[in-house]
Write an enzyme that holds these catalytic residues in place. Sequence first.
Site, PDB file in Angstrom:
ATOM      1  N   TYR A  25       0.837  -1.200   0.000  1.00  0.00           N
ATOM      2  CA  TYR A  25       0.000   0.000   0.000  1.00  0.00           C
ATOM      3  C   TYR A  25       0.884   1.267   0.000  1.00  0.00           C
ATOM      4  O   TYR A  25       1.862   1.345   0.748  1.00  0.00           O
ATOM      5  CB  TYR A  25      -0.908  -0.038   1.229  1.00  0.00           C
ATOM      6  CG  TYR A  25      -1.859   1.110   1.309  1.00  0.00           C
ATOM      7  CD1 TYR A  25      -2.926   1.207   0.418  1.00  0.00           C
ATOM      8  CD2 TYR A  25      -1.692   2.111   2.258  1.00  0.00           C
ATOM      9  CE1 TYR A  25      -3.793   2.276   0.481  1.00  0.00           C
ATOM     10  CE2 TYR A  25      -2.570   3.175   2.328  1.00  0.00           C
ATOM     11  CZ  TYR A  25      -3.615   3.261   1.434  1.00  0.00           C
ATOM     12  OH  TYR A  25      -4.472   4.321   1.485  1.00  0.00           O
ATOM     13  N   ASP A  71      -0.637  -7.163   6.642  1.00  0.00           N
ATOM     14  CA  ASP A  71      -1.789  -6.300   6.380  1.00  0.00           C
ATOM     15  C   ASP A  71      -2.822  -7.170   5.660  1.00  0.00           C
ATOM     16  O   ASP A  71      -2.615  -7.582   4.520  1.00  0.00           O
ATOM     17  CB  ASP A  71      -1.327  -5.112   5.518  1.00  0.00           C
ATOM     18  CG  ASP A  71      -2.459  -4.164   5.141  1.00  0.00           C
ATOM     19  OD1 ASP A  71      -3.626  -4.596   5.103  1.00  0.00           O
ATOM     20  OD2 ASP A  71      -2.158  -2.988   4.849  1.00  0.00           O
ATOM     21  N   LYS A 127     -12.161  -0.352   5.001  1.00  0.00           N
ATOM     22  CA  LYS A 127     -12.543  -1.164   3.839  1.00  0.00           C
ATOM     23  C   LYS A 127     -13.598  -2.194   4.255  1.00  0.00           C
ATOM     24  O   LYS A 127     -14.684  -1.820   4.628  1.00  0.00           O
ATOM     25  CB  LYS A 127     -11.282  -1.802   3.243  1.00  0.00           C
ATOM     26  CG  LYS A 127     -10.079  -0.841   3.151  1.00  0.00           C
ATOM     27  CD  LYS A 127     -10.271   0.305   2.183  1.00  0.00           C
ATOM     28  CE  LYS A 127      -9.217   1.399   2.312  1.00  0.00           C
ATOM     29  NZ  LYS A 127      -7.837   0.958   2.208  1.00  0.00           N
TER      30      LYS A 127
HETATM   31  C1  LIG Z   1      -6.611   1.537   2.579  1.00  0.00           C
HETATM   32  C2  LIG Z   1      -5.477   0.677   2.969  1.00  0.00           C
HETATM   33  C3  LIG Z   1      -4.620   1.032   4.014  1.00  0.00           C
HETATM   34  C4  LIG Z   1      -4.753   2.353   4.760  1.00  0.00           C
HETATM   35  O1  LIG Z   1      -5.948   2.428   5.455  1.00  0.00           O
HETATM   36  P1  LIG Z   1      -6.652   3.842   5.829  1.00  0.00           P
HETATM   37  O2  LIG Z   1      -7.831   3.378   6.618  1.00  0.00           O
HETATM   38  O3  LIG Z   1      -6.990   4.531   4.550  1.00  0.00           O
HETATM   39  O4  LIG Z   1      -5.687   4.599   6.638  1.00  0.00           O
HETATM   40  C5  LIG Z   1      -3.611   0.167   4.354  1.00  0.00           C
HETATM   41  N1  LIG Z   1      -3.429  -0.988   3.705  1.00  0.00           N
HETATM   42  C6  LIG Z   1      -4.220  -1.367   2.688  1.00  0.00           C
HETATM   43  C7  LIG Z   1      -3.969  -2.654   1.999  1.00  0.00           C
HETATM   44  C8  LIG Z   1      -5.277  -0.543   2.277  1.00  0.00           C
HETATM   45  O5  LIG Z   1      -6.041  -0.909   1.251  1.00  0.00           O
END
Ligand SMILES: *Cc1c(COP(=O)(O)O)cnc(C)c1O
Length: 385
Positions: free
Chosen positions: A103, A175, A200
């Site tokens: 990311y 992640d 998400k």
């Molecule tokens: C969106 C996202 C993030 C960051 O998250 P936020 O809630 O926008 O701070 C980190 N890792 C991945 C894979 C993402 O899609």
Amino acid sequence: MADTSSFQTRLIHAGALRPRAYGAVVTPIFQSSTFEYAGSGYHDFGYIRLSNTPNHRVLADRLAALEGTEAAVCTGSGMAAIAATFVSLLDAGDHVLIQDCVYGGTTGLLAKELARFGIAVSSIDPQDPGGWARDLTPRTRLVYLESLSNPLMQVADLEALAAFARTNRLVSVIDNTFASPINLCPAHLGYDLVIESATKYLGGHDDLAAGCVAGSAETVRQIRRTLDHLGAALDPHACFLLERGLKTLAVRVAHQNESARRIAAFLARHPRVGRVHHPALPDHPQHERASRLFRGFGGVLSFEVAGTADDADRLLGRLRIAAVAASLGGVEALAMRPAAVSHAGLTPEQRARIGITDTLIRYSVGLEAPEDLIGDLEQALAWCV
Ligand SMILES: *Cc1c(COP(=O)(O)O)cnc(C)c1O
């Protein structure tokens, strides 16, 4: 005591206030910045920024039950979770091994902020276990990867990387945002810390920013202390929205998995579409691994449109149901062109090296009927080129 109830039941009940607050079936929003310290029969509640209001406690316990870990902490965003983890676990001079394309915010945090504090990074090919040891240094502390890569939905050699981290006494951090805990439970594969951008799938309605770190009680306590100092706690109202979103996570993700599989199969047969990337497709390079490790293949896919970047943008412009926007995992279908948005910070050569062409479109399936989303894509493609 281990929670032996099934996943769907935990999503609704794990960590809920007992006794219920005034009999309320849903956790009320405790929009109070501070609490009398002997005033509650539940826990010692304290202060919003310290993530110890009833809303934070319920959410943290539920997230831990979800990830299969001892503890969890919710954070003000996914990036807050990532930042608190790095700042908590790394000292000046430490070294991190990181999957070659993660990311953009994570890459930026390491390159623009943490590099100034002397933290070094080496990128590793997540498909090449033989090469990982080459980059180890005496100061390597942590290995970091994503369970499904963005936007090509590749699956790292997750088992080998967890074993590598254990052998070399590195903290393994994953992640899990694109998979969500419905499709993959990284703690069961041996990962020490699991991070989610709850903005998400976990929240799931494109209406909040939140994050989560889950792991052992000891490490989560340490990360929570850092979070307290960074001042990146989640607000109680956002806690409430996230708790509400979590209750439908299993049914939402099951629907999105199935829709994405159908849409990917439709696109793979379409004459105006080149390569389609989704782990449910038998020709996906890690289809076998994903089938073995994942409970579902995820609700995001990407595909190449025949023609030029302008043709791909024209296709986006003709979509009537899917919104053209960044982010993913919500009830609304979203589409965008990574070369112009999420990966615009890379040079064309860097993008080419990781397989992101100018006509690649990333598509996050929502809760719309899959036949409507297919119809939407079909009418947009009919005008293409
Ligand atoms: C969106 C996202 C993030 C960051 O998250 P936020 O809630 O926008 O701070 C980190 N890792 C991945 C894979 C993402 O899609």
